[in-house]
Design an enzyme around this catalytic site. Sequence first.
Site, PDB file in Angstrom:
ATOM      1  N   GLY A   1       0.832  -1.196   0.000  1.00 45.59           N
ATOM      2  CA  GLY A   1       0.000   0.000   0.000  1.00 45.59           C
ATOM      3  C   GLY A   1       0.862   1.238   0.000  1.00 45.59           C
TER       4      GLY A   1
ATOM      5  N   GLY B   1       0.911   5.680   1.283  1.00 45.77           N
ATOM      6  CA  GLY B   1       0.309   6.797   1.987  1.00 45.77           C
ATOM      7  C   GLY B   1       0.905   8.094   1.498  1.00 45.77           C
ATOM      8  N   GLY B   2       0.685   9.153   2.275  1.00 47.58           N
ATOM      9  CA  GLY B   2       1.157  10.452   1.845  1.00 47.58           C
ATOM     10  C   GLY B   2       2.665  10.585   1.875  1.00 47.58           C
ATOM     11  CG  MET B   3       4.673  11.157   5.174  1.00 44.83           C
ATOM     12  SD  MET B   3       5.208  11.074   6.888  1.00 44.83           S
ATOM     13  CE  MET B   3       6.986  11.040   6.674  1.00 44.83           C
TER      14      MET B   3
ATOM     15  CB  VAL C   1       3.581  -0.144   3.243  1.00 44.44           C
ATOM     16  CG1 VAL C   1       3.851  -1.324   4.163  1.00 44.44           C
ATOM     17  CG2 VAL C   1       3.421   1.131   4.055  1.00 44.44           C
TER      18      VAL C   1
ATOM     19  CE  LYS D   1       5.043   5.430   5.958  1.00 45.06           C
ATOM     20  NZ  LYS D   1       4.190   6.051   6.994  1.00 45.06           N
TER      21      LYS D   1
ATOM     22  CG  ASP E   1      -3.275  11.246   8.880  1.00 43.27           C
ATOM     23  OD1 ASP E   1      -4.430  11.693   8.743  1.00 43.27           O
ATOM     24  OD2 ASP E   1      -2.661  10.662   7.965  1.00 43.27           O
TER      25      ASP E   1
END
Length: 567
Positions: free
Chosen positions: A31, A33-35, A38, A53, A146
């Site tokens: 997956g 995310g914003g940063m 993964v 990550k 978050d």
Amino acid sequence: MVEDSSKTEPQLDPLIGRKLDGRYAVLSRLGQGGMGVVYRGRQSHLGRFVAIKVLHEDAAAIPEWRRRFEREAKALSALAHPNVVPVTDFGIDRGLPFLVMELLQGKTLADLIKEGPLPLWRAVDVARQLLRGLAFAHGKGIVHRDLKPANVFLQELPDQADHVRLLDFGMVKFLEGSGSRTLPDQLTRTGVMIGTPAYMSPDQVTGSPADARSDVYAAGAVLFELLAGRRPFVADTYEGCVGAHLTKPVPSLAKVRPGIARAALFQALIERAMAKKPAQRFKDADAMLEVLEQVVARLPASALRRSPVEARRRAAARARLAPASRSRLRRPAIALVTLAAGLAAGAIYWRRHGVKVLDTVTTPAPPPKVLAPPPTPPPKVDPPTPPAPKPQGVAASETPPEPPPPPPPEPEPKANEEAPPPSAARNPWREPVPRVLRPIRDRVNRGGHMSQRALRPVYEFAHQNPGDPRPWLLLGHAYAQLGWLSDSVDRYVHAHGVDSTCRGDPQMLADLLKAAAHPMAGRSAARAIRDIYGGDAIPALTSEIERDASDREAAARLARLRESLGR
């Protein structure tokens, strides 16, 4: 982990197939995310699968984002708690920062909510664990910033259907006075908005400095969604969403989901958590959890009772979690089926010779004895011998039985309420200790702290030996040493449910008294002491009150408990 919505094919991802820092092989994408992204990986020298990550390459080139990513690793490494995903390693490979986490199996809370509204008992269970993990982070001076269902992961464990793990502390900020001197620069400047709009507090929307009360706001929004099956504010545009958080009141739970038990109590809790002004909210997740426990204590028992469907689901989950146990049961199941087939063939033979036999329903009966000459009435059939009890599972045609669910929470003991008589007591550790538990028990008794990974054999033994309370006693003591007092109380209560005589364990009462003096775990611990020990706990309570005399609040809690037990 967040489902990957990227259209990138695995072969086009340059990291897949690469070995980071010569230690971690990148296998596939899980997956993003914003940063960062993964990945599923393998630790070379141990051969175990992990989650890796990696910071986005374009963001890694920006010193501010790179420092933020390093801060996430340091923050998570300090959050050793059952409800926070553990970080096991951190490194930089060719200028690319990465961190290594435990590879989780399950689904996110966002995925679960998509399946429909949750029953009240399940929503409360998830909310409790979420707040426990968040409270632990706040106690370490760390804010998530978050919090949302996509960052709440659910695992199936032998003793818990929805074990919560908080993910992605990528936007954390060390609070003032937390003792962290390695990050003096404030990476998040005033005027910069960070978070997810659907769960963002008004202070985050306006770019004001965020603290633990921002997480409390998001936790209130998540609790509303757990109970109502929808978000508190729904809008078609980004501006409409943040505008609602700034100006609109919290919708009515009773109107959104009619029939929910004690809706007014939950409404008051959520409205305080989601107050527009930070000063009107709970100061942190610990304070919010304390009020949630008070609300749960006032719920009717029927509202927290698991359904038969859930019982079957839990039985199936336990079967998946113990493949070794299933293999041990396969041969007895086959033997029963073979025996039943043989008896059926025998019954046909006796019927052909004019002898009546009784049809078997579940347990096969031995064939009847035929006398010569054959008697007119049917021969007497001896009662079937019940099969030997199996530690787990049943015949192949049956559904494994589900143990009774734990009793729902009860109100704190009242002064005029009579405590139930305690059961007999014995120290189960005087019996021969199984080999798998022995080294872990010795280390815990010496005061050694055990990680969740190190305690995994204890959970496996508990699942394979459901009638033995010792693994749960061991988990209760290990969690008490780590300061996870609410989780410790849960394990001790589970042990008592398995065998009520285990109250003679030398550490059980001491750990429960420690929890009873705690502001967050005190209510559940007091209830456990009352139910398990009754008046027998008064001498130990008196000694504990004398030791805690300097802490007036803790001593007052214990004194109230002693008064309730003495009446």
